[in-house]
Design a protein around this motif. Structure first.
Motif, short mmCIF file in Angstrom:
data_model
loop_
_atom_site.label_atom_id
_atom_site.label_comp_id
_atom_site.label_asym_id
_atom_site.label_seq_id
_atom_site.Cartn_x
_atom_site.Cartn_y
_atom_site.Cartn_z
N TRP A 155 42.95 27.69 32.53
CA TRP A 155 42.92 28.82 33.46
C TRP A 155 41.46 29.26 33.55
CZ3 TRP A 155 46.63 28.09 29.76
CH2 TRP A 155 47.96 28.03 30.19
N VAL A 208 39.47 33.94 34.62
CA VAL A 208 40.53 34.95 34.76
C VAL A 208 40.06 36.25 34.10
CG1 VAL A 208 42.37 33.25 34.89
CG2 VAL A 208 41.69 34.13 32.66
N ARG A 247 40.00 40.62 35.54
CA ARG A 247 39.48 41.34 36.72
C ARG A 247 38.95 42.73 36.39
NH1 ARG A 247 44.61 40.20 40.71
NH2 ARG A 247 44.87 37.98 40.20
N THR A 251 44.72 41.17 32.09
CA THR A 251 45.11 39.77 32.17
C THR A 251 45.34 39.30 30.74
OG1 THR A 251 43.78 39.42 34.16
CG2 THR A 251 44.42 37.47 32.91
N LEU A 292 50.21 32.57 31.54
CA LEU A 292 49.25 33.62 31.84
C LEU A 292 49.95 34.77 32.56
CD1 LEU A 292 46.09 34.22 31.80
CD2 LEU A 292 46.15 33.55 34.22
N GLU A 309 49.08 37.85 34.90
CA GLU A 309 48.00 38.38 35.73
C GLU A 309 48.27 39.84 36.10
OE1 GLU A 309 45.74 35.55 38.14
OE2 GLU A 309 47.63 34.44 38.29
#
Length: 267
Positions: A67, A70, A72, A82, A119, A121
């Motif tokens: 991934w 990642v 934010r 995340t 994951l 998000e």
């Protein structure tokens, strides 16, 4: 009996609440801080592990899955989390991918079953507005209700408390198995805004066996093995805590469904 721990302001990987904590059977908490482009490699051993990005961007690699870039939020007060679930007995790597500093809370619960990595998000996080009056707070479920069959024991989220307000309130506990309660350990990891802020953590049982109170500051972590455990923020300071529970007997009772303290009304 040590319940209060602190994350040091240093780079690299550090164990915060480890096997030396004699009041917890399942839960452990570590912390990872990486600078620009740095990589850390680890292995989960007997712990299902959730890597929660507290600030920065990461590239994760787990069992051939990657991934990239990642995360934010710059810090815990600037957006939703995340998080990456890594199963037991699994190697993984973390690389700072944003050109700055990456901070990760490493939440670990002892388990026996191996699941697939996944994951979570920001748009998948479920937000609850709980409480009223002087105990309003915002709760973010990251892995709720044992992950809907994707994890064995860990339940995990974040709580944002108002300045001068109470959280984990009305007081609740989860230290025995009954029709309304599941025995589960818990760890809180705190941050403050502004960082010089502080709060108060209470941990107590009705019979007085446990009767503790702590001043909590930015970077503190608390092991919660039994009893009620409300939190108060000092006036003028927002309080955040990453929380995760582990244990249980296979039932799927959410921690917030439990009864409040016997002499307080449940909201």
């Amino acid at each position: 009996m040590k319940l209060l721990y602190h994350v040091e302001e240093k780079s690299g990987y550090q164990s915060v609440i480890d096997e030396s904590c004699d009041v917890l059977e399942y839960n452990r908490f570590d912390f990872l801080r990486l600078g620009r482009g740095e990589t850390w490699r680890g292995e989960t051993g007997d712990y299902e592990t959730v890597l929660v990005i507290l600030g920065g961007k990461a590239t994760f690699t787990v069992e051939g899955l990657t991934w990239e870039q990642v995360g934010r939020r710059e810090n815990v007060f600037s957006g939703k989390a995340t998080a990456l679930y890594v199963p037991i007995r699994t190697a993984f790597s973390v690389t700072e991918a944003g050109g700055g500093t990456l901070q990760i809370g490493v939440c670990k619960v002892k388990a026996e079953q191996k699941f697939q990595p996944f994951l979570v998000e920001p748009e998948e996080i479920v937000v609850h507005h709980r409480g009223k009056e002087t105990w309003k707070r915002e709760v973010h479920d990251i892995i709720a209700d044992n992950g809907e069959g994707r994890v064995q024991r860990i339940v995990l989220g974040e709580t944002y408390g108002e300045p001068g307000g109470w959280s984990s309130y009305p007081p609740h506990k989860h230290d025995e198995n009954s029709e309304t309660e599941v025995k589960m350990e818990e760890i809180y990891y705190f941050q403050m805004e502004p960082q010089q802020g502080f709060g108060v953590q209470l941990v107590y049982t009705e019979d007085g066996e446990v009767n503790e109170s702590f001043i909590i500051r930015h970077g503190d972590a608390v092991a919660l093995h039994k009893g009620y455990h409300p939190v108060a923020a000092a006036g003028g300071y927002k309080i955040y805590y990453l929380w995760f529970l582990g244990g249980g007997d296979g039932r799927r009772l959410k921690p917030f469904d439990q009864p409040a303290h016997k002499w307080l009304l449940q909201d």
